[in-house]
Design an enzyme around this catalytic site. Structure first.
Site, PDB file in Angstrom:
ATOM      1  N   SER A 291       1.331  -1.208   0.061  1.00 42.52           N
ATOM      2  CA  SER A 291      -0.137   0.216  -0.511  1.00 42.52           C
ATOM      3  C   SER A 291       0.915   1.207   0.040  1.00 42.52           C
ATOM      4  O   SER A 291       2.096   0.973   0.652  1.00 42.52           O
ATOM      5  CB  SER A 291      -1.056  -0.123   1.037  1.00 42.52           C
ATOM      6  OG  SER A 291      -1.795   1.496   1.588  1.00 42.52           O
TER       7      SER A 291
ATOM      8  N   TYR B  22      -3.051  -0.791  10.200  1.00 39.12           N
ATOM      9  CA  TYR B  22      -2.463  -0.875   8.819  1.00 39.12           C
ATOM     10  C   TYR B  22      -1.438  -0.306   8.461  1.00 39.12           C
ATOM     11  O   TYR B  22      -0.624  -1.247   7.203  1.00 39.12           O
ATOM     12  CB  TYR B  22      -3.879  -0.437   8.417  1.00 39.12           C
ATOM     13  CG  TYR B  22      -4.123  -0.680   6.342  1.00 39.12           C
ATOM     14  CD1 TYR B  22      -4.491  -1.566   6.178  1.00 39.12           C
ATOM     15  CD2 TYR B  22      -3.440   0.238   5.527  1.00 39.12           C
ATOM     16  CE1 TYR B  22      -4.668  -1.921   5.189  1.00 39.12           C
ATOM     17  CE2 TYR B  22      -3.700   0.395   4.146  1.00 39.12           C
ATOM     18  CZ  TYR B  22      -4.082  -1.037   3.816  1.00 39.12           C
ATOM     19  OH  TYR B  22      -4.539  -1.188   2.600  1.00 39.12           O
TER      20      TYR B  22
ATOM     21  N   LYS C  62       1.460  -2.454   6.951  1.00 39.23           N
ATOM     22  CA  LYS C  62       1.841  -2.638   5.134  1.00 39.23           C
ATOM     23  C   LYS C  62       3.206  -2.186   5.031  1.00 39.23           C
ATOM     24  O   LYS C  62       4.332  -2.922   4.292  1.00 39.23           O
ATOM     25  CB  LYS C  62       0.670  -1.733   4.280  1.00 39.23           C
ATOM     26  CG  LYS C  62      -0.398  -2.177   4.182  1.00 39.23           C
ATOM     27  CD  LYS C  62      -0.352  -3.133   3.426  1.00 39.23           C
ATOM     28  CE  LYS C  62      -1.757  -3.584   2.797  1.00 39.23           C
ATOM     29  NZ  LYS C  62      -1.887  -4.927   1.771  1.00 39.23           N
TER      30      LYS C  62
HETATM   31  N1  LIG Z   1      -8.566  -0.439  -2.037  1.00 40.60           N
HETATM   32  C1  LIG Z   1      -8.003   0.179  -1.425  1.00 40.60           C
HETATM   33  O1  LIG Z   1      -8.188   1.750  -1.268  1.00 40.60           O
HETATM   34  C2  LIG Z   1      -6.681   0.294  -1.104  1.00 40.60           C
HETATM   35  C3  LIG Z   1      -5.051   0.463  -1.659  1.00 40.60           C
HETATM   36  C4  LIG Z   1      -3.875   0.431  -0.975  1.00 40.60           C
HETATM   37  C5  LIG Z   1      -3.700  -1.291  -0.755  1.00 40.60           C
HETATM   38  N2  LIG Z   1      -5.263  -2.186  -0.655  1.00 40.60           N
HETATM   39  C6  LIG Z   1      -4.642  -3.468  -1.028  1.00 40.60           C
HETATM   40  O2  LIG Z   1      -5.470  -4.199  -1.551  1.00 40.60           O
HETATM   41  C7  LIG Z   1      -5.637  -5.289  -0.728  1.00 40.60           C
HETATM   42  C8  LIG Z   1      -7.252  -5.993  -1.706  1.00 40.60           C
HETATM   43  O3  LIG Z   1      -8.047  -5.165  -0.962  1.00 40.60           O
HETATM   44  P1  LIG Z   1      -8.909  -4.524  -1.707  1.00 40.60           P
HETATM   45  O4  LIG Z   1      -9.228  -2.821  -1.828  1.00 40.60           O
HETATM   46  O5  LIG Z   1      -9.847  -5.282  -3.295  1.00 40.60           O
HETATM   47  O6  LIG Z   1     -10.608  -5.024  -0.126  1.00 40.60           O
HETATM   48  P2  LIG Z   1     -11.761  -6.130  -0.473  1.00 40.60           P
HETATM   49  O7  LIG Z   1     -12.402  -5.789   1.182  1.00 40.60           O
HETATM   50  O8  LIG Z   1     -12.235  -5.511  -1.526  1.00 40.60           O
HETATM   51  O9  LIG Z   1     -11.263  -7.610  -1.096  1.00 40.60           O
HETATM   52  C9  LIG Z   1     -10.370  -7.874  -0.155  1.00 40.60           C
HETATM   53  C10 LIG Z   1     -10.293  -9.200   0.022  1.00 40.60           C
HETATM   54  O10 LIG Z   1      -9.629  -9.572   1.384  1.00 40.60           O
HETATM   55  C11 LIG Z   1     -10.457 -11.447   1.644  1.00 40.60           C
HETATM   56  N3  LIG Z   1      -9.966 -11.696   2.584  1.00 40.60           N
HETATM   57  C12 LIG Z   1      -9.855 -10.922   3.879  1.00 40.60           C
HETATM   58  N4  LIG Z   1      -9.437 -11.190   5.258  1.00 40.60           N
HETATM   59  C13 LIG Z   1      -8.889 -12.840   4.359  1.00 40.60           C
HETATM   60  C14 LIG Z   1      -8.512 -13.813   5.393  1.00 40.60           C
HETATM   61  N5  LIG Z   1      -8.159 -13.862   6.186  1.00 40.60           N
HETATM   62  N6  LIG Z   1      -8.007 -14.735   4.135  1.00 40.60           N
HETATM   63  C15 LIG Z   1      -8.840 -14.542   2.575  1.00 40.60           C
HETATM   64  N7  LIG Z   1      -9.080 -13.644   1.640  1.00 40.60           N
HETATM   65  C16 LIG Z   1      -9.415 -12.661   3.148  1.00 40.60           C
HETATM   66  C17 LIG Z   1     -12.323 -10.379   1.780  1.00 40.60           C
HETATM   67  O11 LIG Z   1     -13.324 -11.840   2.014  1.00 40.60           O
HETATM   68  C18 LIG Z   1     -11.950  -9.867   0.521  1.00 40.60           C
HETATM   69  O12 LIG Z   1     -12.301 -10.747  -0.911  1.00 40.60           O
HETATM   70  C19 LIG Z   1      -5.180  -5.609   0.540  1.00 40.60           C
HETATM   71  O13 LIG Z   1      -4.622  -6.131   0.806  1.00 40.60           O
HETATM   72  C20 LIG Z   1      -5.139  -4.289   0.473  1.00 40.60           C
HETATM   73  O14 LIG Z   1      -4.756  -3.674   1.593  1.00 40.60           O
HETATM   74  C21 LIG Z   1      -6.247  -2.020  -1.435  1.00 40.60           C
END
Ligand SMILES: NC(=O)c1ccc[n+]([C@@H]2O[C@H](COP(=O)([O-])OP(=O)(O)OC[C@H]3O[C@@H](n4cnc5c(N)ncnc54)[C@H](O)[C@@H]3O)[C@@H](O)[C@H]2O)c1
Length: 283
Positions: free
Chosen positions: A144, A158, A162
């Protein structure tokens, strides 16, 4: 990757957001795809939706809690058994929780560390031996922007996890290059992306208290506003990951200016000793 016929990818957290978009992008490349996710109903729904785009490729879903090493090994083994090989593995599942440092319950600290850091480590350990066999393996690790910056106050768990994920990815890539491995690591470090991350606490196990105080709510409102105002479509981010795999680039930066600005802000902090101002209004 040279051509993708018969190639295969695994994506953790594949039922939603960035993970779902990655799975869809790999299918569009003609690859077979296995997704793992902790949410069983969302996983089934995602597999059904992905099959609509699959063409001749195959999609499987395996319920996976990335905090359990045996689950991630089971997911990777199931994918290799179904597809005969593994070319790309995305350690993508992640969650967020927060609040003032002293107000975050021990169970909440451990949950977010378990999913974000140990879930990534479990995926690395399960995937590497299988990727080594493909001769041109790619390990995509979702970090992130918060891993470069000190991020937003009241999101400390968080940001801390990260930063640990970035440390793991960077050291691992250098270790693999030093040891002559054919596996390449790619660190995806996005800023705001439209997804269900704002509701990440939906996946908190029973017994993990959720912090609802005013500072935490303000931080989440700021995050929600940034996601809707500046959030990139997850499909765009997935396209950048495919480009980075083709070009064998380590850093995948959907918000490159913000990533560099975050690092400058940190360097300035180191050089001047002056703590940067908070980005959360009223704090
Ligand atoms: N959306 C943002 O703005 C953003 C920014 C930077 C980084 N990220 C990172 O992107 C990645 C994906 O997140 P996203 O934004 O698509 O969110 P999201 O919530 O849409 O998707 C995350 C998925 O991970 C699954 N999950 C949660 N805990 C779990 C576990 N213990 N085992 C298996 N699956 C699990 C959830 O059910 C979900 O389907 C994450 O690592 C998040 O930190 C997101």
């Amino acid at each position: 990757m040279d051509g993708t016929v018969d190639k295969a990818a695994v994506v953790t957290g594949g039922a939603s957001g960035i993970g779902f978009a990655l799975a869809r992008a790999f299918l569009a490349e003609g690859m077979n795809v296995a997704i793992g996710d902790i949410e069983a109903a969302a996983l089934d729904d995602a597999v059904a939706r992905l099959r609509q785009y699959a063409g001749d490729a195959e999609v499987i879903g395996v319920r996976t809690d990335v905090t359990r090493a045996e689950d991630v090994t089971g997911l990777c083994d199931a994918a290799e058994a179904a597809f005969g090989r593994l070319d790309v593995v995305c350690a993508n599942a992640g969650v967020e929780t927060g609040g003032r440092v002293l107000d975050v319950a021990d169970e909440a600290w451990r949950w977010v560390m378990d999913v974000n850091y140990f879930g990534t480590l479990n995926t690395v350990r399960a995937a590497l031996p299988l990727l080594e066999r493909s001769g041109d393996g790619h390990l995509v690790i979702t970090g992130s922007l918060a891993g470069f910056a000190s991020g937003t106050p009241f999101m400390t768990p968080y940001c801390a996890t990260k930063m640990a994920v970035h440390g793991l990815a960077e050291c691992l890539e250098i270790e693999l290059r030093t040891s002559g491995s054919d596996v390449h690591v790619h660190l995806l470090a996005p800023g705001p992306v439209r997804s269900r991350m704002i509701d990440a606490e939906r996946n908190a196990p029973a017994g993990v208290p959720i912090n609802e105080d005013a500072a935490r709510r303000a931080a989440m409102e700021e995050f929600r506003a940034r996601q809707s105002a500046e959030g990139l479509p997850a499909e765009h981010v997935a396209g950048l990951v495919l480009d980075a795999i083709r070009e064998q680039r380590f850093f995948v930066l959907p918000h490159p200016d913000r990533a560099v600005a975050a690092m400058r802000r940190r360097l300035e902090w180191m050089e001047t000793g002056r703590t940067p101002a908070s980005r959360v209004p009223g704090t």
